[in-house]
Design an enzyme around this catalytic site. Structure first.
Site, PDB file in Angstrom:
ATOM      1  N   LYS A  74       0.808  -1.213   0.000  1.00 24.82           N
ATOM      2  CA  LYS A  74       0.000   0.000   0.000  1.00 24.82           C
ATOM      3  C   LYS A  74       0.850   1.276   0.000  1.00 24.82           C
ATOM      4  CE  LYS A  74      -4.411  -1.711   1.696  1.00 24.82           C
ATOM      5  NZ  LYS A  74      -5.450  -1.675   2.746  1.00 24.82           N
ATOM      6  N   ARG A 117      -3.782 -10.158   4.906  1.00 25.01           N
ATOM      7  CA  ARG A 117      -4.295 -10.114   3.533  1.00 25.01           C
ATOM      8  C   ARG A 117      -3.180  -9.571   2.641  1.00 25.01           C
ATOM      9  NH1 ARG A 117      -6.808  -6.414   0.058  1.00 25.01           N
ATOM     10  NH2 ARG A 117      -8.386  -7.331  -1.318  1.00 25.01           N
TER      11      ARG A 117
END
Length: 280
Positions: A226, A260
């Site tokens: 991210k 995740r």
């Protein structure tokens, strides 16, 4: 280090024990994922699913709605058209695979579960579809309750907090109580890293991740590649695997039950290594 509370998830009759943290592999059924490596076709998706399962993924998370900044809105029908064939194809090849559907729409969630999905991963935490909580309770599958403000199109304009940790906890408490009142089983909490949060706020959340254990529910952490990682390091998402592993390791040491990720093997290795640490 916080060991995962002994907690089982009932996934279509199969009990998954999260005493040892699990890894969830990301499979995007979208043409515009922020990470180029996950923009793949159906045949390649099935091949990637096989690799992830071989490398130790417990869950495969399939999403058909891109939540990257600036992504276009699509209809529920188009989202379902993207997701359902992927679920079918993976289960045709790997019937025992545990598939999570990444959607905030109750209609898509229901269709996905009817197609064979075993979990619902809702980035909206019930705020983007008023029918979601009732649907979850009816379907009786594990549900990931994620924190977000606004919509994927507006969320970054709403990243204003006096105290990020206490406010996210407060904003998750009410929907969690409603889910429990409806009889929903196996609720997993996700603080929503990157959703209506700045990089600095994400680091604050991660630093105090153990605070979320007051809810006594498993924690899912999604930090893989991210912006918080690659902007901090001044690199690209494609170069952010090492940074992802570092932050995943921190998350595991602070009580994460599910990671995740785009890169399963490295996450599984992080789980194995941190499980050997003992703090007195």
């Amino acid at each position: 280090m916080f060991k995962s509370t002994k907690k089982t998830l009932n996934c279509r009759g199969r009990l998954v024990d999260l005493t040892t943290p699990a890894v969830m592999g990301i499979l995007n059924a979208t043409p515009d994922s922020f990470f180029a490596g996950s923009r793949i076709g159906l045949d390649e998706t099935v091949a990637t699913a096989e690799t992830m399962l071989t490398e130790g993924a417990t869950f495969l998370d399939i999403g058909g709605y891109s939540t990257r900044p600036g992504a276009a809105d699509i209809s529920p029908a188009e989202e379902a058209d993207r997701v359902l064939p992927v679920i079918e194809a993976i289960l045709d090849s790997f019937p025992e695979a545990l598939i999570s559907v990444d959607t905030f729409r109750a209609s898509v969630a229901r269709q996905a579960v009817e197609t064979g999905a075993a979990m619902i991963n809702d980035i909206g935490g019930g705020t983007l579809d008023t029918a979601m909580f009732e649907t979850v309770a009816q379907l009786g599958v594990p549900y990931v309750l994620m924190h977000m403000r606004g919509t994927p199109q507006t969320m970054q304009s709403l990243a204003t907090y006096q105290n990020i940790v206490t406010e996210v906890i407060d904003e998750m408490a009410t929907p969690l109580a409603r889910l429990r009142a409806l009889g929903a089983k196996d609720i997993i909490l996700d603080p929503g890293f990157g959703f209506a949060k700045t990089p600095a706020q994400n680091f604050s959340l991660l630093s105090q991740l153990e605070s979320f254990r007051q809810f006594d529910e498993p924690l899912l952490v999604g930090l893989s590649r991210k912006t918080t990682i690659w902007k901090t390091l001044n690199i690209t998402a494609e170069e952010a695997l090492n940074g992802t592993t570092v932050l995943n390791t921190v998350a595991l040491m602070k009580g994460a039950s599910i990671l995740r990720v785009h890169d399963v093997r490295e996450a599984v290795e992080a789980v194995k290594l941190t499980q050997n640490l003992t703090f007195f």
